[in-house]
Design a protein around this motif. Structure first.
Motif, short mmCIF file in Angstrom:
data_model
loop_
_atom_site.label_atom_id
_atom_site.label_comp_id
_atom_site.label_asym_id
_atom_site.label_seq_id
_atom_site.Cartn_x
_atom_site.Cartn_y
_atom_site.Cartn_z
N GLN B 89 0.82 -1.22 0.00
CA GLN B 89 0.00 0.00 0.00
C GLN B 89 0.85 1.26 0.00
O GLN B 89 0.54 2.23 -0.69
CB GLN B 89 -0.91 0.00 1.22
CG GLN B 89 -2.00 -1.03 1.11
CD GLN B 89 -2.89 -1.06 2.33
OE1 GLN B 89 -2.82 -0.20 3.19
NE2 GLN B 89 -3.74 -2.06 2.41
N HIS B 90 1.93 1.26 0.79
CA HIS B 90 2.69 2.51 0.90
C HIS B 90 3.46 2.80 -0.39
O HIS B 90 3.54 3.93 -0.82
CB HIS B 90 3.63 2.49 2.09
CG HIS B 90 4.33 1.20 2.27
ND1 HIS B 90 3.69 0.07 2.73
CD2 HIS B 90 5.59 0.83 2.02
CE1 HIS B 90 4.55 -0.92 2.77
NE2 HIS B 90 5.71 -0.49 2.35
N LEU B 297 -2.89 -1.72 6.00
CA LEU B 297 -1.65 -2.13 5.34
C LEU B 297 -1.64 -3.60 4.93
O LEU B 297 -0.71 -4.04 4.26
CB LEU B 297 -0.41 -1.86 6.21
CG LEU B 297 -0.04 -0.40 6.38
CD1 LEU B 297 1.01 -0.25 7.48
CD2 LEU B 297 0.47 0.16 5.08
#
Lengths: 351, 303
Positions: B89-90, B297
């Motif tokens: 996700q990041h 996450l």
């Protein structure tokens, strides 16, 4: 006739693996060709200026190396931390911290010979990056605070700090805009080829990449780091001291990013300026992902992104396509590569 | 003194407006289990698209609508990466920010060239609700989008805590396996949350170009998205606290701007860094007890 399909999880055959990045690059260029056409340019001509033209002259080819240098450092930093599953996205701030420490020392070492001044400055830059990586790393290993958000926020905090220093105590009295005084001449990185701009930083970056390859692949620390990256709980169960290993990985990663800052100050700018980093920290994450967390892959990716950076300028100058095409290509390539890495593990079959 | 305070309060509401939209957008994403670091780029994209469409059509409302639509699309792209493909996700979020920032800059240069004169449009007017009110009048002289931002808070609260859609969002962010077992499509819920979130973020960006500035400059977002990322943690993922936090962070910025304008020697960078430092301190204090959505996450895959 109805054709029903199903998706099944099945890794791609081995021969396909090296093709994945090539496919990602081709898909990226197919997507971004739309923008080139929107700018009323011929995509093939544009990609000639993008990828080939910069390599046809000595000066522009050497500029590719100059623009790849900081990315080799930040890519190495991200690769190292990510290998241990420590998501350090604070490369941007750590690079600036290294630049500030390096510049600080660089201002003081006027009396020393370059043989002494340069190593001291490099060490200071490494230490600067380590220090700025320390807070999120300690929060992670002591208090289990996720590092993603903290490392990200620390970037902005440091940029305010740099702005504060450069508009205050460190502001060069002779300059029209905020920048530090020039570092001592003995602290300038020597050029690698007389008459061209690639400097000692490039050689240092390649040494760093070789070193992290050795650490990751040939040392117990590297084995422990990679085992955490593959599965933290399993590594813990196997007796790896997870917190200690993550701390080491995080700090070394910060130090490497800091070296990138020194390299820009001592090799290129000779001052600390607010605009020292052109998103190098964030681009380092792209480098690490494109390089599949392999130091050799990261080196290739950084050189390729360096080419794209210079190529974007040549497309802009010759065809009038806005220079920001380079940024779009880099980001698109990251997203396409991430998708390709996942998709290569799936097959579509007839049900 | 009173005049200073009234002015400060009025400015606080203006500064807080984009933060409220952005953080509410992030709240939808994170409550559904997705950390959307595309926020900085989505806000930038929203402010560009809003400005460009308003400039081309002469309609600020069309500009706002287009910005929101662009934000929804950005959210869905984030969904394609993180929900359908299950990518980090990041990393996808940062990639999205880089993509949308580059795309906006590219398109701005393409459409407006490199004119020395900054293209501009007549922005949304401020609306005085209690125009005749003595002294306090300026506080209630705000943009419609600012009033809407404050009105958004109870709406989001109601959506998240009092509707079945909100329950689905929260459960997708806390325990996607159980949500799926209950017959709710986690994928669909997360896509919806990302779409809504993206639209809100873009509205926050468009507020800056369509109301506050009436033009689009390269530093228009200038880290406001990252402030929202800090704010959502500071607010503990609770809508009402988002409003309080945005007013607090906004108040600090407004104070800093006024002190600077008055010529007082203040280290304004410290004020700017304060939201981040406070959030990192809050994270350190909460430590293991931080109440982030449990599945944040974590990509969800049906095996």
């Amino acid at each position: 006739m109805q054709l029903s399909l199903r998706v099944e999880r099945r890794p791609a055959p081995l021969w396909f693996r090296p093709l994945a990045p090539v496919i990602a690059v081709l898909v990226t260029f197919a997507i971004t060709a739309v923008l080139v056409i929107a700018a009323r340019a011929n995509p093939f001509q544009a990609y000639y200026y993008f990828l080939i033209y910069p390599l046809t002259g000595k000066v522009s080819a050497s500029e590719v190396l100059v623009s790849a240098t900081p990315l080799l450092f930040t890519g190495a930093a991200a690769t190292f931390a990510f290998s241990a599953g420590y998501w350090n996205i604070g490369g941007e701030g750590q690079l600036m911290a290294g630049a500030m420490a390096g510049a600080g020392v660089g201002l003081l070492v006027g009396g020393l010979s370059p043989w002494l001044a340069i190593p001291i400055m490099i060490l200071a830059g490494f230490a600067g990056g380590v220090l700025w990586a320390l807070i999120p790393a300690l929060l992670r290993v002591r208090l289990a605070v996720d590092e993603i958000v903290t490392t990200l926020l620390m970037n902005t905090v440091f940029s305010f700090f740099v702005s504060y220093i450069l508009n205050g105590v460190w502001r060069s009295p002779t300059s029209g805009w905020p920048q530090s005084p020039e570092i001592a001449a003995s602290a300038h990185f020597p050029p690698l080829f007389a008459g061209y701009r690639p400097h000692l930083g490039l050689a240092l970056a390649l040494v760093v990449l070789a070193a992290i390859w050795v650490v990751l692949n040939r040392t117990p620390l590297g084995l422990r780091m990679r085992s955490i990256g593959l599965g933290m709980e399993a590594a813990r169960f196997a007796g790896v001291r997870v917190e200690r290993t993550l701390l080491i990985a995080a700090l070394i990663s910060g130090g490497i990013a800091g070296l990138g800052g020194v390299s820009e100050v001592a090799g290129l700018q000779f001052h600390l300026v607010e605009t020292l980093s052109n998103n190098f920290g964030y681009t380092g994450i792209i480098v690490a992902m494109l390089g599949a967390l392999n130091p050799i892959g990261a080196a290739i990716a950084a050189l390729f992104l360096g080419l794209i950076g210079i190529g974007a300028q040549s497309v802009s100058q010759s065809l009038g396509v806005p220079v920001y095409l380079g940024d779009v290509v880099e980001a698109t390539m990251l997203l396409v590569t991430l998708a390709t890495l996942v998709l290569q593990n799936y097959r579509i079959r007839r049900a | 003194m009173l005049i200073f305070l009234v002015g400060l309060l009025a400015a606080t509401l203006r500064v807080a407006t984009p933060l409220i939209y952005g953080t509410m957008g992030e709240l939808f994403c994170e409550r559904a289990g997705i950390l959307n670091l595309g926020i900085e780029g989505t806000m930038f994209f929203g402010s560009f698209v809003g400005f460009a469409v308003a400039y081309a059509t002469g309609s600020l409302w069309l500009g706002l609508l287009a910005a929101i639509a662009a934000g929804v699309l950005a959210g869905l792209l984030m969904g394609l990466l993180t929900v359908s493909l299950g990518v980090n996700q990041h990393v996808s979020g940062l990639g999205l920010t880089l993509l949308l920032t580059g795309l906006s800059l590219f398109a701005f240069r393409l459409v407006f060239g490199t004119n020395r004169v900054q293209p501009s449009i007549p922005p949304f007017p401020q609306i005085a609700v209690f125009g005749s009110l003595p002294v306090l009048g300026p506080i209630f002289n705000q943009y419609l989008l600012t009033y809407a931002a404050i009105g958004l808070v109870p709406v989001v609260w109601w959506l998240i805590y009092r509707t079945s859609f909100g329950l689905k969002i929260r459960s997708a962010g806390e325990n996607p396996e159980a949500t799926d077992a209950a017959g709710v499509s986690v994928f669909r819920v997360r896509y919806l949350a990302l779409g809504i979130g993206g639209g809100l973020m873009a509205a926050g960006g468009a507020f800056l170009s369509l109301a506050q500035l009436g033009s689009f400059i390269f530093g228009i977002i200038n880290g406001r998205g990252w402030v929202c990322i800090a704010l959502i943690i500071f607010a503990n993922w609770i809508p009402l606290r988002v409003l309080l936090g945005a007013l607090l962070f906004g108040g600090v910025q407004a104070l800093q701007l006024r002190l600077q304008a008055s010529g007082a020697k203040v280290p304004y960078e410290l004020f700017l860094a304060l939201p981040y430092l406070v959030t990192i301190a809050a994270l350190a204090l909460a430590g293991r007890n931080a109440s982030a959505p449990a599945a944040l996450l974590k990509p969800y895959r049906r095996e």
